[in-house]
Scaffold this active site. Structure first.
Site, mmCIF file in Angstrom:
data_model
loop_
_atom_site.group_PDB
_atom_site.id
_atom_site.type_symbol
_atom_site.label_atom_id
_atom_site.label_comp_id
_atom_site.label_asym_id
_atom_site.label_seq_id
_atom_site.Cartn_x
_atom_site.Cartn_y
_atom_site.Cartn_z
ATOM 1 N N ASP A 67 -35.701 -10.547 44.380
ATOM 2 C CA ASP A 67 -34.551 -10.913 43.559
ATOM 3 C C ASP A 67 -33.848 -12.161 44.066
ATOM 4 O OD1 ASP A 67 -33.692 -9.566 45.834
ATOM 5 O OD2 ASP A 67 -33.082 -7.775 44.748
ATOM 6 N N ASN A 136 -26.325 3.467 45.861
ATOM 7 C CA ASN A 136 -26.454 4.174 44.579
ATOM 8 C C ASN A 136 -27.922 4.372 44.195
ATOM 9 O OD1 ASN A 136 -27.228 1.616 43.909
ATOM 10 N ND2 ASN A 136 -25.553 1.201 42.488
ATOM 11 N N HIS A 138 -30.248 1.987 44.118
ATOM 12 C CA HIS A 138 -30.930 0.857 43.477
ATOM 13 C C HIS A 138 -32.059 0.331 44.348
ATOM 14 C CE1 HIS A 138 -27.856 -2.276 45.204
ATOM 15 N NE2 HIS A 138 -28.961 -2.338 45.906
ATOM 16 N N GLU A 143 -30.125 -1.196 38.925
ATOM 17 C CA GLU A 143 -28.999 -0.294 39.156
ATOM 18 C C GLU A 143 -29.192 0.990 38.342
ATOM 19 O OE1 GLU A 143 -26.961 -1.092 41.411
ATOM 20 O OE2 GLU A 143 -26.187 -3.129 41.269
HETATM 21 C C1 F6R Z 1 -32.452 -7.102 48.439
HETATM 22 C C2 F6R Z 1 -32.467 -6.023 47.450
HETATM 23 C C3 F6R Z 1 -31.499 -4.896 47.514
HETATM 24 C C4 F6R Z 1 -31.233 -4.394 48.934
HETATM 25 C C5 F6R Z 1 -30.242 -3.233 48.925
HETATM 26 C C6 F6R Z 1 -29.884 -2.789 50.317
HETATM 27 O O1 F6R Z 1 -33.436 -8.070 48.163
HETATM 28 O O2 F6R Z 1 -33.252 -6.078 46.550
HETATM 29 O O3 F6R Z 1 -31.981 -3.836 46.723
HETATM 30 O O4 F6R Z 1 -32.438 -3.983 49.511
HETATM 31 O O5 F6R Z 1 -29.068 -3.626 48.265
HETATM 32 O O6 F6R Z 1 -29.202 -3.814 50.971
HETATM 33 P P1 F6R Z 1 -28.896 -3.750 52.526
HETATM 34 O O7 F6R Z 1 -30.205 -3.734 53.221
HETATM 35 O O8 F6R Z 1 -28.131 -5.024 52.803
HETATM 36 O O9 F6R Z 1 -28.097 -2.509 52.735
#
Ligand code: F6R
Length: 235
Positions: A67, A136, A138, A143
């Site tokens: 992303d 959550n 995701h 989401e």
């Molecule tokens: C990042 C991504 C997100 C993160 C998730 C957890 O490229 O796609 O899904 O993996 O938000 O983020 P952290 O590791 O910062 O808790």
């Protein structure tokens, strides 16, 4: 889904890096799907250490990131392109031309989604996809929702994701509200998936691994994939 519980974040990073190193060693021109955020930072650090010891060669590796924020270019230090350059690409012998992150500054956002989905297909698909997980549930920026998006698309970030990600911005208003993201379908088409979760994600991982499969907890779909390893740190 194989869930491996390890003692702490260092062990998680070592184990995840071992798995990625194994993939790179058995297929030198692997397509790696990569993630940003706090969870994989340690993994990238161990990969760089292995590279510096002469144990890894990234020269033929290709990468596609999950992303990128809409509106940020690669020079912006909050962009995911910048994160990847800093944490991995600038520190190993990867050919930058073989590294792919959605173009956050694309004028035609729909065309950019299509280009990115097609690019993954043209590369032959992802051999190993690294994922983190949101509080959550995701994955990527998919989401909780009523459906599983199939392809690369633009996602509206939820309030909780914006709040969680604001730690990396000066103020919460600076956090972009949209992102390009691989769809759940894009992620599920990867041949293998490796999800890393620090201790604060243990509860959501438990729900995703053992609860009902529902788009309200996007990571729960991983129960239907035939090759998923989840590493969770104990503290
Ligand atoms: C990042 C991504 C997100 C993160 C998730 C957890 O490229 O796609 O899904 O993996 O938000 O983020 P952290 O590791 O910062 O808790």
């Amino acid at each position: 889904m194989r869930v491996i519980k390890v003692e702490d974040y260092n062990k998680l990073s070592e184990l995840a890096a071992e798995i990625i190193a194994g993939q790179v060693s058995v297929k030198a021109d692997s397509v790696l799907g990569l993630a940003t955020g706090s969870s994989p930072i340690g993994t990238y650090k161990v990969l760089v250490e292995k590279y510096n010891k002469g144990l890894l060669d990234f020269s033929k590796i290709k990468t596609v990131n999950l992303d990128e924020y809409v509106g940020l270019d690669g020079e912006s230090d909050q962009s995911y392109r910048y994160f990847m350059d800093e944490n991995l690409f600038n520190q190993v012998n990867i050919n930058k031309a073989n590294t792919n992150v959605p173009n956050g500054k694309a004028q035609d956002t729909l065309a950019e989604c299509e280009r990115y989905e097609n690019l993954i297909k043209e590369l032959g698909g992802v051999d190993l996809q690294l994922l983190g997980i949101g509080y959550n549930g995701h994955i990527g920026f998919n989401e909780p929702d009523g459906i599983y998006p199939n392809i690369v698309h633009i996602a509206d970030l939820t309030e909780s994701t914006i709040t969680a990600n604001s730690r990396l911005f000066e103020k919460v208003e600076d956090v972009p509200t949209q992102a390009f993201t691989m769809g759940i379908g894009t992620i599920m088409r990867a041949k293998k998936i490796l999800l890393v979760a620090a201790a604060d994600k243990a509860d959501v991982v438990e729900q995703a691994a053992t609860g009902p499969v529902t788009p309200q907890l996007p990571a729960s779909i991983l129960q239907l994939h035939s090759d998923v390893t989840v590493i969770v740190a104990g503290k």
